[in-house]
Scaffold this motif. Structure first.
Motif, short mmCIF file in Angstrom:
data_model
loop_
_atom_site.label_atom_id
_atom_site.label_comp_id
_atom_site.label_asym_id
_atom_site.label_seq_id
_atom_site.Cartn_x
_atom_site.Cartn_y
_atom_site.Cartn_z
N PRO A 1 0.82 -1.22 0.00
CA PRO A 1 0.00 0.00 0.00
C PRO A 1 0.85 1.27 0.00
O PRO A 1 1.80 1.39 0.78
CB PRO A 1 -0.80 -0.12 1.30
CG PRO A 1 0.06 -0.95 2.19
CD PRO A 1 0.80 -1.91 1.30
N VAL A 2 0.52 2.17 -0.88
CA VAL A 2 1.14 3.50 -0.91
C VAL A 2 0.03 4.50 -0.59
O VAL A 2 -0.99 4.56 -1.28
CB VAL A 2 1.76 3.80 -2.29
CG1 VAL A 2 2.27 5.24 -2.34
CG2 VAL A 2 2.90 2.83 -2.58
N VAL A 3 0.21 5.25 0.48
CA VAL A 3 -0.82 6.17 0.96
C VAL A 3 -0.40 7.59 0.60
O VAL A 3 0.69 8.04 0.95
CB VAL A 3 -1.00 6.04 2.49
CG1 VAL A 3 -2.14 6.93 2.96
CG2 VAL A 3 -1.28 4.59 2.87
N GLY B 1 -6.94 8.83 3.49
CA GLY B 1 -6.23 9.30 2.31
C GLY B 1 -6.52 8.38 1.14
O GLY B 1 -7.51 7.65 1.13
N PHE B 2 -5.66 8.42 0.15
CA PHE B 2 -5.78 7.54 -1.01
C PHE B 2 -4.77 6.42 -0.87
O PHE B 2 -3.57 6.65 -0.78
CB PHE B 2 -5.56 8.32 -2.31
CG PHE B 2 -6.66 9.29 -2.61
CD1 PHE B 2 -7.81 8.86 -3.25
CD2 PHE B 2 -6.56 10.62 -2.24
CE1 PHE B 2 -8.86 9.75 -3.51
CE2 PHE B 2 -7.58 11.51 -2.52
CZ PHE B 2 -8.73 11.07 -3.15
N VAL B 3 -5.28 5.20 -0.83
CA VAL B 3 -4.44 4.01 -0.72
C VAL B 3 -4.36 3.38 -2.10
O VAL B 3 -5.36 2.86 -2.59
CB VAL B 3 -5.01 3.01 0.31
CG1 VAL B 3 -4.09 1.79 0.43
CG2 VAL B 3 -5.21 3.68 1.66
N ASN B 4 -3.19 3.47 -2.74
CA ASN B 4 -3.05 3.02 -4.12
C ASN B 4 -4.15 3.59 -5.01
O ASN B 4 -4.77 2.88 -5.80
CB ASN B 4 -3.04 1.49 -4.19
CG ASN B 4 -1.83 0.89 -3.52
OD1 ASN B 4 -1.93 0.37 -2.43
ND2 ASN B 4 -0.67 0.97 -4.16
N GLY B 5 -4.39 4.86 -4.87
CA GLY B 5 -5.35 5.55 -5.73
C GLY B 5 -6.80 5.41 -5.34
O GLY B 5 -7.67 6.04 -5.95
N LEU B 6 -7.10 4.58 -4.33
CA LEU B 6 -8.47 4.40 -3.86
C LEU B 6 -8.64 5.08 -2.51
O LEU B 6 -7.71 5.16 -1.71
CB LEU B 6 -8.80 2.92 -3.70
CG LEU B 6 -8.70 2.03 -4.94
CD1 LEU B 6 -9.08 0.60 -4.59
CD2 LEU B 6 -9.57 2.54 -6.08
N LEU B 7 -9.85 5.54 -2.23
CA LEU B 7 -10.14 6.12 -0.92
C LEU B 7 -9.99 5.06 0.16
O LEU B 7 -10.37 3.90 -0.03
CB LEU B 7 -11.57 6.68 -0.92
CG LEU B 7 -11.75 7.91 -1.81
CD1 LEU B 7 -13.20 8.06 -2.21
CD2 LEU B 7 -11.25 9.16 -1.09
N GLY B 8 -9.42 5.45 1.28
CA GLY B 8 -9.22 4.45 2.33
C GLY B 8 -8.62 5.05 3.57
O GLY B 8 -8.64 6.27 3.77
N PHE B 9 -8.06 4.17 4.41
CA PHE B 9 -7.52 4.65 5.68
C PHE B 9 -6.48 3.67 6.21
O PHE B 9 -6.40 2.50 5.78
CB PHE B 9 -8.63 4.85 6.72
CG PHE B 9 -9.58 3.71 6.86
CD1 PHE B 9 -9.30 2.62 7.68
CD2 PHE B 9 -10.80 3.72 6.18
CE1 PHE B 9 -10.18 1.58 7.83
CE2 PHE B 9 -11.71 2.66 6.33
CZ PHE B 9 -11.39 1.59 7.15
N VAL B 10 -5.67 4.19 7.14
CA VAL B 10 -4.67 3.40 7.85
C VAL B 10 -5.10 3.29 9.30
O VAL B 10 -5.54 4.29 9.88
CB VAL B 10 -3.28 4.05 7.77
CG1 VAL B 10 -2.22 3.18 8.46
CG2 VAL B 10 -2.89 4.35 6.33
N THR B 11 -5.01 2.08 9.86
CA THR B 11 -5.39 1.88 11.26
C THR B 11 -4.26 1.22 12.03
O THR B 11 -3.41 0.54 11.46
CB THR B 11 -6.66 1.02 11.37
OG1 THR B 11 -6.47 -0.19 10.62
CG2 THR B 11 -7.87 1.75 10.87
N LEU B 12 -4.28 1.42 13.33
CA LEU B 12 -3.39 0.71 14.23
C LEU B 12 -4.24 -0.31 14.97
O LEU B 12 -5.19 0.04 15.68
CB LEU B 12 -2.75 1.68 15.23
CG LEU B 12 -1.78 1.05 16.24
CD1 LEU B 12 -0.56 0.46 15.52
CD2 LEU B 12 -1.34 2.08 17.27
#
Length: 285
Positions: free
Chosen positions: A91-93, A240-251
């Motif tokens: 994943p690239v954010v 943000g955008f995760v590989n060009g798609l809307l998304g998110f990062v979680t812990l």
């Protein structure tokens, strides 16, 4: 000119080109670590080259990176075949949307290495077929055919209608809140009937071993996960955008990061992509 100043000039030329070279390598390989290694190898070759004979450093370096990637893809294909569970690209954010989305990168996996190179260099990076031919060491006519075949394979995975970014990020936040809080009614309203869910744990963290297809099956797994999230916690780090798609990062509760990317079509979530393999998330730390 001394050797030191020559080396300094070489570094000064390379440095501004590095981000573009990493993007080329990443899109060829789908791995951030492998892309970084390839670009570092290209830098070493650049420093050892007879740079006085190089008229266009950017073209020289792009060719070097592409050829190194073609070599890497031979072994990468075997690693994909023996991978534990579904394979997703690292994943690239980013803050902004990208034309090369996660579904497109998955479609690129079905191409031969040469088709992938021709398509990316011509259709994505905008190089003429003469330059593509010089890079992959084929004639221009063959490169046109390679790109055309690739285009046929990936056409369905091209960019969809783009949701306005603020609205899309609000949807991603709403999905996070509903999935962690167990609001099943809200989640169902967000999903397309033929929604699919894909999780990449790489055999290192728990994840579904096959894609989950259809709204009923996806709702069942979301309900099960919601119970785990309520019991153990899941913290939103960023959207943000995760590989060009809307998304998110979680812990997550195990102390590891996780990314979730949402492929949205006609206002509904058509696919959910979750990366849990810690090897693919190190660069996000």
């Amino acid at each position: 000119m001394t050797a030191v100043s020559t080396s300094q000039d070489a570094v000064a030329v390379f440095a501004p080109l590095r981000p573009t070279l990493v993007r080329v390598a990443y899109r060829m390989l789908g791995s951030v670590a492998d892309a970084e290694d390839v670009v570092q190898d290209a830098f070493i070759r650049w420093m050892r080259a007879d740079r006085g004979e190089v008229r266009e450093p950017e073209a020289f370096l792009r060719r070097t990176v592409t050829r190194l990637c073609l070599d890497q893809l031979k072994s990468a294909r075997h690693r994909r075949e023996t991978y534990v569970g579904p394979w997703l690209p690292d994943p690239v954010v980013e803050e902004e949307e990208d034309d090369v989305t996660l579904p497109l990168m998955l479609a690129l996996e079905r191409l031969t290495p040469l088709e992938r190179a021709a398509f990316l260099l011509h259709d994505v990076f905008g190089l003429g077929f003469e330059e593509v031919a010089a890079t992959v060491q084929r004639d221009p006519a063959a490169c046109r055919q390679l790109a055309a075949r690739a285009r046929g394979h990936v056409r369905q995975a091209g960019p969809r209608f783009r949701m306005e970014a603020r609205r899309g990020l609000a949807l991603a936040e709403a999905f996070f809140a509903a999935s962690r809080g167990g609001d099943m009614r809200t989640l169902r309203a967000m999903l397309a009937e033929d929604v699919s869910a894909h999780a990449d744990g790489g055999g290192k963290r728990p994840a579904a071993m096959e894609p989950i297809l259809g709204i009923e099956a996806v709702m069942a797994i979301l309900e099960k996960l919601a119970g785990l999230f309520r019991a153990n916690g899941s913290k939103l780090v960023r959207t943000g955008f995760v590989n060009g798609l809307l998304g998110f990062v979680t812990l997550e509760a195990d102390g590891e990061l996780q990314t979730t990317a949402l492929d949205i079509e006609d206002g509904k979530i058509a696919a959910i992509y979750v990366v849990r393999n810690p090897d693919k998330l190190r660069h996000l730390h």
